[in-house]
Every structure is written in C-alpha cells, then in structure tokens.
Motif scaffolding. Structure first.
Motif, PDB file in Angstrom:
ATOM      1  N   THR A 298       0.946  -1.044  -0.073  1.00 53.12           N
ATOM      2  CA  THR A 298       0.029  -0.001  -0.079  1.00 53.12           C
ATOM      3  C   THR A 298       0.693   1.350  -0.058  1.00 53.12           C
ATOM      4  O   THR A 298       0.484   2.157  -0.772  1.00 53.12           O
ATOM      5  CB  THR A 298      -1.068   0.104   1.084  1.00 53.12           C
ATOM      6  N   ASN A 299       1.698   1.216   0.843  1.00 55.81           N
ATOM      7  CA  ASN A 299       2.821   2.351   0.873  1.00 55.81           C
ATOM      8  C   ASN A 299       3.431   2.786  -0.322  1.00 55.81           C
ATOM      9  O   ASN A 299       3.487   3.857  -0.904  1.00 55.81           O
ATOM     10  CB  ASN A 299       3.795   2.072   2.201  1.00 55.81           C
ATOM     11  N   ALA A 300       4.203   1.811  -1.045  1.00 51.48           N
ATOM     12  CA  ALA A 300       4.552   1.929  -2.443  1.00 51.48           C
ATOM     13  C   ALA A 300       3.579   2.551  -3.382  1.00 51.48           C
ATOM     14  O   ALA A 300       3.868   3.235  -4.060  1.00 51.48           O
ATOM     15  CB  ALA A 300       5.206   0.478  -2.661  1.00 51.48           C
ATOM     16  N   LEU A 301       2.512   1.681  -3.379  1.00 48.57           N
ATOM     17  CA  LEU A 301       1.539   2.201  -4.404  1.00 48.57           C
ATOM     18  C   LEU A 301       1.191   3.594  -4.161  1.00 48.57           C
ATOM     19  O   LEU A 301       0.931   4.533  -5.145  1.00 48.57           O
ATOM     20  CB  LEU A 301       0.250   1.182  -4.284  1.00 48.57           C
ATOM     21  N   ALA A 302       0.833   4.049  -3.004  1.00 49.01           N
ATOM     22  CA  ALA A 302       0.322   5.303  -2.865  1.00 49.01           C
ATOM     23  C   ALA A 302       1.435   6.315  -3.087  1.00 49.01           C
ATOM     24  O   ALA A 302       1.362   7.397  -3.610  1.00 49.01           O
ATOM     25  CB  ALA A 302      -0.176   5.384  -1.381  1.00 49.01           C
ATOM     26  N   GLN A 303       2.597   5.923  -2.760  1.00 49.81           N
ATOM     27  CA  GLN A 303       3.794   6.990  -3.024  1.00 49.81           C
ATOM     28  C   GLN A 303       4.091   7.271  -4.492  1.00 49.81           C
ATOM     29  O   GLN A 303       4.055   8.446  -4.942  1.00 49.81           O
ATOM     30  CB  GLN A 303       5.184   6.571  -2.318  1.00 49.81           C
ATOM     31  N   ALA A 304       3.747   6.050  -5.141  1.00 51.11           N
ATOM     32  CA  ALA A 304       4.339   6.216  -6.653  1.00 51.11           C
ATOM     33  C   ALA A 304       3.165   6.683  -7.182  1.00 51.11           C
ATOM     34  O   ALA A 304       3.305   7.703  -8.176  1.00 51.11           O
ATOM     35  CB  ALA A 304       4.284   4.645  -7.267  1.00 51.11           C
ATOM     36  N   ALA A 305       1.922   6.701  -6.860  1.00 53.40           N
ATOM     37  CA  ALA A 305       0.719   7.269  -7.517  1.00 53.40           C
ATOM     38  C   ALA A 305       0.801   8.841  -7.251  1.00 53.40           C
ATOM     39  O   ALA A 305       0.579   9.543  -8.197  1.00 53.40           O
ATOM     40  CB  ALA A 305      -0.625   6.769  -6.864  1.00 53.40           C
ATOM     41  N   THR A 306       1.069   9.017  -6.121  1.00 48.89           N
ATOM     42  CA  THR A 306       1.189  10.653  -5.648  1.00 48.89           C
ATOM     43  C   THR A 306       2.185  11.214  -6.562  1.00 48.89           C
ATOM     44  O   THR A 306       2.062  12.330  -7.116  1.00 48.89           O
ATOM     45  CB  THR A 306       1.585  10.676  -4.232  1.00 48.89           C
ATOM     46  N   ILE A 307       3.528  10.787  -6.686  1.00 48.12           N
ATOM     47  CA  ILE A 307       4.484  11.256  -7.691  1.00 48.12           C
ATOM     48  C   ILE A 307       4.000  11.395  -8.947  1.00 48.12           C
ATOM     49  O   ILE A 307       4.056  12.562  -9.510  1.00 48.12           O
ATOM     50  CB  ILE A 307       5.839  10.322  -7.564  1.00 48.12           C
ATOM     51  N   ALA A 308       3.465  10.238  -9.663  1.00 48.14           N
ATOM     52  CA  ALA A 308       3.216  10.370 -11.108  1.00 48.14           C
ATOM     53  C   ALA A 308       1.931  11.118 -11.348  1.00 48.14           C
ATOM     54  O   ALA A 308       2.037  11.788 -12.343  1.00 48.14           O
ATOM     55  CB  ALA A 308       2.731   8.920 -11.438  1.00 48.14           C
ATOM     56  N   VAL A 309       0.891  11.321 -10.396  1.00 41.33           N
ATOM     57  CA  VAL A 309      -0.358  12.006 -10.736  1.00 41.33           C
ATOM     58  C   VAL A 309       0.203  13.578 -10.498  1.00 41.33           C
ATOM     59  O   VAL A 309      -0.163  14.531 -11.512  1.00 41.33           O
ATOM     60  CB  VAL A 309      -1.290  11.733  -9.818  1.00 41.33           C
ATOM     61  N   ARG A 310       0.825  13.932  -9.575  1.00 42.42           N
ATOM     62  CA  ARG A 310       1.276  15.369  -9.293  1.00 42.42           C
ATOM     63  C   ARG A 310       2.036  15.647 -10.554  1.00 42.42           C
ATOM     64  O   ARG A 310       1.807  16.848 -11.112  1.00 42.42           O
ATOM     65  CB  ARG A 310       2.152  15.611  -7.996  1.00 42.42           C
ATOM     66  N   TYR A 311       2.812  14.928 -11.067  1.00 40.10           N
ATOM     67  CA  TYR A 311       3.753  15.211 -12.198  1.00 40.10           C
ATOM     68  C   TYR A 311       3.050  15.554 -13.484  1.00 40.10           C
ATOM     69  O   TYR A 311       3.025  16.397 -14.157  1.00 40.10           O
ATOM     70  CB  TYR A 311       5.004  14.110 -12.471  1.00 40.10           C
ATOM     71  N   SER A 312       1.984  14.479 -13.436  1.00 39.25           N
ATOM     72  CA  SER A 312       1.178  14.539 -15.010  1.00 39.25           C
ATOM     73  C   SER A 312       0.194  15.685 -14.817  1.00 39.25           C
ATOM     74  O   SER A 312      -0.225  16.083 -15.767  1.00 39.25           O
ATOM     75  CB  SER A 312       0.344  13.434 -14.774  1.00 39.25           C
ATOM     76  N   ALA A 313       0.144  16.340 -13.572  1.00 40.89           N
ATOM     77  CA  ALA A 313      -0.405  17.783 -13.680  1.00 40.89           C
ATOM     78  C   ALA A 313       0.030  18.693 -13.980  1.00 40.89           C
ATOM     79  O   ALA A 313      -0.362  20.006 -14.599  1.00 40.89           O
ATOM     80  CB  ALA A 313      -1.311  17.840 -12.201  1.00 40.89           C
ATOM     81  N   VAL A 314       1.485  18.718 -13.887  1.00 38.96           N
ATOM     82  CA  VAL A 314       2.385  19.820 -13.885  1.00 38.96           C
ATOM     83  C   VAL A 314       2.955  19.658 -15.293  1.00 38.96           C
ATOM     84  O   VAL A 314       3.312  20.728 -16.149  1.00 38.96           O
ATOM     85  CB  VAL A 314       3.390  20.056 -13.085  1.00 38.96           C
ATOM     86  N   ARG A 315       2.900  18.584 -15.936  1.00 42.46           N
ATOM     87  CA  ARG A 315       3.641  18.206 -16.982  1.00 42.46           C
ATOM     88  C   ARG A 315       2.840  18.516 -18.371  1.00 42.46           C
ATOM     89  O   ARG A 315       1.762  17.684 -18.586  1.00 42.46           O
ATOM     90  CB  ARG A 315       4.200  16.756 -17.333  1.00 42.46           C
TER      91      ARG A 315
END
Ligand SMILES: CCCCCCCC(=O)SCCNC(=O)CCNC(=O)[C@H](O)C(C)(C)COP(=O)(O)OP(=O)(O)OC[C@H]1O[C@@H](n2cnc3c(N)ncnc32)[C@H](O)[C@@H]1OP(=O)(O)O
Ligand SMILES: Cc1cc2nc3c(=O)[nH]c(=O)nc-3n(C[C@H](O)[C@H](O)[C@H](O)COP(=O)(O)OP(=O)(O)OC[C@H]3O[C@@H](n4cnc5c(N)ncnc54)[C@H](O)[C@@H]3O)c2cc1C
Length: 655
Positions: A298-315
């Motif tokens: 859960t910890n790994a999934l949530a962190q990876a999703a946080t990084i990828a979604v935030r980046y996908s919002a600014v990219r």
C-alpha cells in the motif's frame, strides 16, 4: 497541508477544484484520526530535529556511504524512540518510516522479525530477558532462516542444533556449504544477535525447525564470537542500505535456555515436549506477511501514484486540441487509464491491510489461549494477499515510473528508489509463486471437504455456495453485481483446479505429481480468490467508513474503478466461465472509461490525501509545490560529476 510556498499554478488549480473532504480521507487511509495526528506530529519533530533534519542527499551517495548513513540513522532511531518516549511497536514502525523514507534500515529486522520472534516464540521469561533489551536496542538482532541452498523449502534447511544433555547446551553447526545462512538483513556487519532457525536434534531424533537465540558478535568489540563467521553477501539490485549477510556456524555452544520455548521445549535430560501445531514455529513469517500488505504494498503504491499524478498535472506535452496550448498529460485518457487504477489499488490494499492486522491480532490472542483453529485460514489468507498485493505493487510502481517519461527514469523522480526498496517483497517472506500455491492448495482442499459435506467458513465459505449462473450486470454497473462476477470467477477457478487434481489422482498419478501438474491452475485460483477478497473487503470498508457523503462518493468511484479495471484486465477469465457475455463486458469497459472522467477532477486531491511529505517522497517530480523544472536543474547540478568540466575525478588519482 497548508502551503505557504509558490505552488505551480496547474497544480493549484487542481487542488482548488477538488470536491471532497481531504482530511477525512486521510484518516481513513491511515486507519484513524489519531494515527494521522501522531504521524504528522512525528514528521514535524523529525523535520526540525537538528540531529536528523537535512543530511546527505541519498541519491549522490555510494552504496557503502548509503549503508553508513543507514547505520547513523538507525542509531538515531534507537535514541529518538527513548527521547520521544515512544514505546510500542506501531510507534517504532512509524518513526522508522519517517527516518528511512523508502529506505530499508540496516536494523530493520530488529522490529520486523527479531522482536516479533522473541515475543511470538519465546517464553515469558525469555521475552523479559531478550525482548526488553531488544526494545531498548541494547542488543541488535536479525532473523536467520534462509540458507545458501534453501529459502523456500523450510523442511530442507540444514543448520543443526544438537542438544547435549551432559552440558545442558545446544551445539549449533553449519554442516555443509549450502547450510550457510544467507540473506538475513543486518547479518553482515550490523547485528550482534540472531534468531537462528535450525533443525533440532535431541536423543538422536530430529524434531524439525526450531528457533534459537544466538549471539554472533561481542557486545563491546563487535568482533564475531568464536565459532561464528559472518559477512556481507555483496551488492544487490536494491536494498543498498542493508548489509544482508551470511553466517557460518562452527560447533557453537549455546545454553539450553537459548532455544525459544513458548511452543515446544527440550527438558534438561533432553526430553522433547512437542508443540500444539508444528506450524507455530512459522508464526513470525505469518505476522510479517500480514504487515506487508499495508506496510509495503500500500505504501509503495500510494507514493508512486502521488509522484506520477502530481507530475502528470504539471507536465504539459504535445497537442490535444489542434493549435491549442500543450495540455497537462493528465488530460490524456491513456494517462488516466495508467494512473487512476493505481490510486484505487492503494486505497483498496489499505483497507485490506488494516483488516488483516485485526485478523492477525485475533489469531495471536487465540494462540495465546491455546486455540489454533484460525491458523490455517490466516496462513492461507496472508500467503495469498502478501503475494497478490506485492505483485500488483511491483507492476503498478513500474507503470507510474513509465508514465513519467524520461524524468521517471531519473533517480530524481524517487520512483526507482521506491521500486528498489519494495520489490524484494515479491521474494522475501515467501516467494510469491510459492505462497500462491499454498493459498491455492488450501482452497482446493477446502472445496474437497465441502464436497464431502463439511460446511466452510470464513474467506472460503463462498466456495460451496450456489450462486446465479448468469451475470447480473445490466446498464447499471455496480460493485455488488461485479462482486458476484468476481465470486463466480474465483469459485470456478477453484473448482477447475480441484477437478484437475482429482482427475489426475483418479488416473492413478501420485499425489505429489497431481499437485505439481495442477500448479498453474492453483496459482490462477489463488489470484482470483485474492482479487475477490480485496474487492469485497474494500467495498465493506466503505460501508463502515465514518465519513461524509462526499468522501464516501469518491471512495465508491475508486472501488467501482478497481472492480471494472479488474474485469477488463482479466476479461478472458470472466468470459471463459460463461458468466459474463461480450455485451456485458463492453458495458463494464464503457463504465470504467466514464469513471476515469468522473475521477479526473479529484485526481490530485486523491493522492494529496495520502498525505506524504516531500521528505517522505524524496522526489523532485512529486513535490507538493509542483516546481519540478527549476528543482530538477538544481538537483542535477549537485551531481559530483559536475564538479569538474574535463577531469572525471576532482582528485587526480596517482597511477
Ligand atoms: C518488511 C519485512 C522485511 C522482511 C525481510 C525478509 C525476511 C525473510 O525473508 S525471512 C524468511 C522467509 N522465508 C519464508 O517465508 C519461507 C517460505 N516457505 C514456507 O513458509 C514453507 O516452506 C511453505 C509454507 C512454503 C511450505 O511449508 P511446509 O512445512 O513444507 O508445509 P507444506 O508441506 O507445504 O504444508 C503442510 C501443511 O502446513 C501448513 N502450513 C505451512 N506453513 C504454515 C504456516 N506458516 N502457518 C500455518 N500453516 C502452515 C500448510 O497449509 C499445510 O496444511 P495442510 O496439511 O492442512 O494442507
Ligand atoms: C532483500 C531480501 C531480504 C531478505 N531477508 C531475509 C531475512 O532477513 N531472513 C531470512 O531468513 N531470509 C531473508 N531473505 C531470503 C528470502 O526469504 C528467500 O529468498 C525467499 O524465501 C525465497 O527463497 P529462495 O531464495 O530459496 O527462492 P527459491 O525457492 O529457490 O525460488 C526460485 C524459484 O523456484 C520456485 N519454487 C521454489 N519452490 C517451489 C515450489 N514448492 N513449487 C513451485 N515453485 C517453487 C520459486 O517460485 C522461484 O521461481 C531475503 C531475501 C531478499 C531478496
């Protein structure tokens, strides 16, 4: 998190349009408001603690420097537990996760297995004798079970512990090259004790695997003790901060009372008193497997999703509307299809992990009362769910990395570090295929019992229930309707594996070969069973959630996305059993795509609700302020390669 910094305007706009109570969702993800408050308090204290704040940039350290920095932080962790007056297990796990963001501590086994092993396998006297010292970090231990020649096959382990009634001692020995203990975390250089799992011999008879407390190094000099050879096993794919080590024992004598004797004993005269279940020695592994779903997957999934979604919002990249401005990549449906199911998996496995923790606590209580009835069921569940959640985590973290393009491949993204430190969970604590087989076999055995009239209970009760033979998915695609499909798929997979197994037996094949030949279908049955269990547990957790209608709504969207995404990515199995037809499959697929659109406005808020600090994510791409480009440029300029323009090294090494 109130932001006082300059936030990227795209990211701020995402946050402004969220339409649910983020704080409530954080409490649900963490398991309680109290846990959230304690976590935030400790994160703030650590961020302000002069001994801990800052520190070297992990990414620019060599492997040896990473290990040394890990030892430095691990000793500070021990100190801070006392200084902050934190005592219990949950606090120690929590503080460690803050001090070691996506890093394994060289002393990780101390709280992952060494202390649980003492408390789970030791008598009360032994718990007092070693448990208190271990909690105070006066002794540092690991869990030494795996050997060079065996990790999975516990009954094949070769280390011996032979009782000598004349001296009231056990003699521990590594009789062969393949019996050398290999892999235990911290064994190479860090720890000075180990719970050594060895084959117990007394009066010439082997009584199987038992746990022994072994001191490996001198507490003053830290030198290995006579009869003990220890060392590091060398560089690995990840886990660079841990000295996974080897241990070779040469007729090491330890007192009789160093055998952990809660479940079975060897008396002074060498008499062996057997335990209630010969699987109680495996109890520590069962505990750890139950923590891996929440603590690792859960910890790994949530962190990876946080990084990828935030980046996908600014990219912003390419052209969506001809002649229009470059869109946020999060507006591409293909990007949503990659990332939003990962968000749903994180919330789903969080619910399962919290549920498993409660199940384990109940089992532990029962075992203390001498009741081992739940043991087989919890063993089967923890095997299946540890494998299922870490498999999913491995694929999804990689999908998140790939969804960040070139910058995802940079260590600056924080995604390779998440992968490196968490993907070993597919192997340690039971290799995933082996655990799926354990789960699949228990399902087939349960079904065969049911066919003889035994009433099934718990997570397997559905196997013997008769259910609709046609999918009830209509234009209204709901979790309840899909749950019936998941149950049907799992029931059918278990029935199919059972038919194959029985068929081979009836054809005269030996039992072991019938099991082996059925292996592929046992794994499929275990996966289908776990998938159904996760969906059911996630859906039930939402019904029980203490939250407003807005939060329940977004969780229901995620649960339905989890269910529909699972059908579309396993469509063959849903069609194969004739329970769902192609028209219904198209309905489910169309509904999933609509859910991506419904979730899009809340995507950033849904990952913000995981509430990870920048210190925790160690990611330039996933920064809360979204200021990616300027910080990527700053990050790169820290690289030691940029200290010189021409020479490779700053100091010319003499030839
Ligand atoms: C964050 C955490 C960091 C951790 C760092 C990493 C730490 C580690 O990796 S420690 C080492 C971990 N190693 C392992 O997990 C080893 C994996 N192997 C095993 O667990 C066993 O060999 C296993 C389960 C595969 C097979 O065990 P084995 O004794 O051969 O049992 P097996 O013959 O298959 O089954 C016999 C019966 O025992 C049952 N059984 C097996 N294991 C257990 C158990 N742990 N609890 C209860 N029942 C069990 C089986 O279900 C079966 O029941 P039944 O007879 O009713 O069908
Ligand atoms: C980072 C890391 C940390 C670790 N930490 C520790 C620790 O602290 N303490 C400790 O004791 N151990 C530790 N381990 C060891 C770990 O527990 C073992 O590696 C793990 O149990 C797998 O066993 P194995 O390596 O023997 O793999 P194997 O079992 O040899 O697996 C090789 C292949 O054989 C297959 N296979 C094996 N048995 C069967 C079967 N019965 N049926 C079908 N297929 C089968 C597997 O599926 C796999 O594909 C660690 C390992 C890693 C990677």
């Amino acid at each position: 998190m109130a932001s006082k910094v300059r936030v990227n305007q795209d990211l701020q706009r995402e946050r402004d349009r969220a339409n649910f109570n983020l704080e409530q969702l954080t409490y649900i993800f963490d398991g309680s408001r109290e846990y959230t408050q304690k976590r935030r308090y400790l994160e703030k204290r650590i961020a302000e603690d002069p001994e801990l704040k800052g520190g070297p940039n992990y990414y620019f350290l060599s492997n040896s420097e990473k290990y040394a920095n890990g030892v430095r932080k691990a000793t500070l962790l021990a100190k801070k537990l006392k200084e902050y007056k934190l005592g219990d297990f949950t606090d120690a796990f929590l503080l460690r996760s803050i001090i070691f963001p996506n890093e394994a501590s060289p002393m990780s086994l101390q709280i992952d297995m060494f202390i649980p092993g003492i408390m789970g396998l030791g008598t009360e006297e032994q718990q007092r004798r070693w448990g208190e010292k271990a909690m105070a970090y006066e002794i540092i231990g690991t869990y030494a079970q795996t050997e060079l020649g065996h990790g999975t096959h516990l009954r094949g382990l070769e280390t011996t512990a032979t009782y000598d009634p004349t001296t009231h001692e056990f003699v521990l020995h590594s009789p062969t090259l393949t019996s050398i203990k290999w892999w235990p975390g911290g064994l190479g250089k860090t720890t000075n004790h180990a719970i050594v799992m060895a084959m117990l011999y007394t009066r010439g008879k082997c009584h199987g695997l038992h746990a022994f407390m072994v001191q490996t190094r001198d507490l003053e000099t830290h030198e290995p003790l006579p009869g003990v050879e220890v060392g590091d096993i060398g560089p690995k794919m990840g886990y660079h901060t841990v000295d996974n080590g080897y241990l070779r024992l040469d007729h090491l004598h330890i007192p009789r009372m160093n055998m952990l004797m809660k479940n079975s004993q060897v008396l002074e005269d060498g008499t062996y008193v057997r335990k209630k279940s010969d699987k109680l020695s495996y109890g520590t592994m069962l505990f750890v497997r139950s923590t891996i779903v929440k603590g690792v997957a859960t910890n790994a999934l949530a962190q990876a999703a946080t990084i990828a979604v935030r980046y996908s919002a600014v990219r912003r990249q390419s052209e969506l509307k001809p002649g229009g401005v470059e869109p946020q990549v999060l507006d591409y449906v293909t990007q949503q299809y990659k990332l939003f199911p990962v968000i749903s998996q994180a919330y789903a496995f969080s619910a399962v992990g919290l549920h498993l923790r409660n199940l384990y606590l109940r089992l532990n209580y029962d075992i203390q009362q001498g009741n081992v009835e739940l043991l087989a069921e919890i063993h089967s569940l923890t095997c299946g769910l540890k494998a299922f959640s870490t498999d999913q985590m491995m694929w999804s973290v990689e999908i998140c990395r790939l969804s960040c393009g070139g910058h995802g491949f940079s260590q600056a993204s924080g995604l390779p570090k998440i992968y490196d430190v968490h993907v070993p969970a597919c192997t340690y604590e039971g290799e995933n295929t082996v655990l799926y087989l354990q789960c699949g076999r228990s399902l087939v055995k349960a079904l065969l019992q049911a066919q003889k009239g035994v009433t099934l209970s718990g997570s397997m009760a559905y196997l013997s229930q008769v259910c609709d033979d046609k999918c009830s998915v209509t234009s209204q695609v709901t979790v309840d309707a899909l749950l019936k499909s998941y149950e049907w798929r799992a029931r059918r997979a278990v029935h199919k594996a059972a038919r194959m197994y029985k068929g081979r037996l009836q054809a005269g094949e030996a039992d072991y070969n019938a099991w082996n030949q059925t292996g592929v279908h046992l794994v499929l049955a275990a996966k289908a069973h776990c998938h159904k269990y996760v969906l059911k547990t996630f859906a039930e957790s939402i019904q029980q959630a203490e939250a407003g209608a807005d939060v329940v709504r977004v969780l229901q969207q995620l649960c339905l996305l989890y269910a529909t995404h699972g059908v579309t990515t396993n469509s063959g199995q849903f069609l194969e059993c004739g329970f769902m037809d192609t028209r219904q499959l198209e309905l489910v697929n169309d509904h999933m795509l609509r859910l991506l659109t419904d979730i899009r406005p809340n995507a950033v808020a849904l990952v913000d609700a995981f509430d990870f600090t920048d210190d925790k994510l160690c990611s330039v791409l996933g920064r809360y302020d979204g200021q990616v480009y300027e910080n990527l440029y700053k990050w790169a300029r820290q690289s030691s390669r940029n200290e010189t323009q021409v020479r490779i090294f700053t100091t010319v090494t003499p030839q």
